[in-house]
Design a protein around this motif. Structure first.
Motif, mmCIF file in Angstrom:
data_model
loop_
_atom_site.group_PDB
_atom_site.id
_atom_site.type_symbol
_atom_site.label_atom_id
_atom_site.label_comp_id
_atom_site.label_asym_id
_atom_site.label_seq_id
_atom_site.Cartn_x
_atom_site.Cartn_y
_atom_site.Cartn_z
ATOM 1 N N LYS A 20 0.825 -1.203 0.000
ATOM 2 C CA LYS A 20 0.000 0.000 0.000
ATOM 3 C C LYS A 20 0.857 1.249 0.000
ATOM 4 N N CYS A 76 2.902 3.560 9.741
ATOM 5 C CA CYS A 76 1.662 3.232 10.457
ATOM 6 C C CYS A 76 0.522 4.141 10.016
ATOM 7 N N GLU A 77 0.817 5.417 9.834
ATOM 8 C CA GLU A 77 -0.207 6.363 9.408
ATOM 9 C C GLU A 77 -0.732 6.024 8.016
ATOM 10 N N ARG A 78 0.176 5.646 7.132
ATOM 11 C CA ARG A 78 -0.244 5.312 5.765
ATOM 12 C C ARG A 78 -1.018 3.997 5.713
ATOM 13 N N GLU A 109 -2.950 3.292 8.091
ATOM 14 C CA GLU A 109 -4.150 3.665 8.845
ATOM 15 C C GLU A 109 -4.362 2.756 10.048
ATOM 16 N N THR A 110 -3.308 2.577 10.811
ATOM 17 C CA THR A 110 -3.398 1.753 12.005
ATOM 18 C C THR A 110 -2.423 2.266 13.055
ATOM 19 N N GLN A 111 -2.525 1.730 14.268
ATOM 20 C CA GLN A 111 -1.653 2.130 15.352
ATOM 21 C C GLN A 111 -0.402 1.249 15.389
#
Length: 207
Positions: free
Chosen positions: A123, A145-147, A149-151
């Protein structure tokens, strides 16, 4: 981590130094200087240009052609590890989002990834030369992690460098898996891709 360089990296740099007009007696120093600029420059030509400037040398005739050939030669010597494609296919079948975090210049690393044709599994692709910071800097792991979309605690960082990959990711709170035959207390490790896949499949089935 899922691919490896099959050639002689330092021999390639020595050949490059000779082609760029650096005397043989200075080849080892050329390599040391280049490796430092490789960590801070965005592209391979920028790193080579900065290295040449250190030796008070300008750009020789055919510089762009040399950089293009050197990039292609490096990429041509990248090969996927056994069963790496199978692991990526399995993770894609489970709709697990993936990202690549790699240290190096944008052009070199992009060419290497395209050589083994795995870019479509991911992704996001984060290259240190493009981002301006590199592993083990927590910022590049945080951006991944931001890309995705998770912690961080929900992410697994798989790497083959204990300091840059594993310790870097752990400082952000990520889970980690070290691709290594070595064993370190408190660090999950696997000697090969098959071992990693077996562990991942088992873990995913339990979740």
């Amino acid at each position: 981590t899922l691919a490896h360089f099959t050639g002689d990296f330092f021999a390639g740099l020595r050949e490059g130094a000779a082609e760029l007009g650096i005397p043989e007696a200075q080849h080892e120093n050329f390599i040391k200087v280049y490796l430092q600029f490789d960590k801070s420059c965005a592209t391979f030509p920028e790193a080579i240009e900065a290295t040449l400037a250190t030796f008070n040398r300008g750009l020789p005739k055919g510089f762009e052609n040399y950089c293009e050939r050197a990039t292609k030669r490096y990429a041509s010597q990248i090969a996927l590890l056994p069963e790496a494609k199978e692991l990526l296919e399995h993770l894609r079948s489970k709709n697990i989002p993936l990202a690549i975090i790699t240290n190096g210049t944008k052009d070199i690393q992009t060419a290497a990834i395209r050589q083994v044709n795995i870019q479509h599994y991911f992704k996001s692709l984060l290259i240190s030369g493009e981002q301006g910071f590199r592993k083990p800097d927590a910022r590049i792991f945080k951006l991944a992690c931001e890309r995705l979309e998770t912690q961080p605690e929900n992410c697994l960082m798989v790497g083959d460098k204990l300091d840059a990959d594993i310790e870097g990711a752990k400082q952000l709170g990520m889970q980690t898996a070290w691709m290594s035959e070595e064993k370190v207390p408190g660090v999950l490790s696997s000697a090969d891709v098959r071992g990693l896949e077996i562990w991942l499949v088992s873990t995913l089935q339990q979740s």
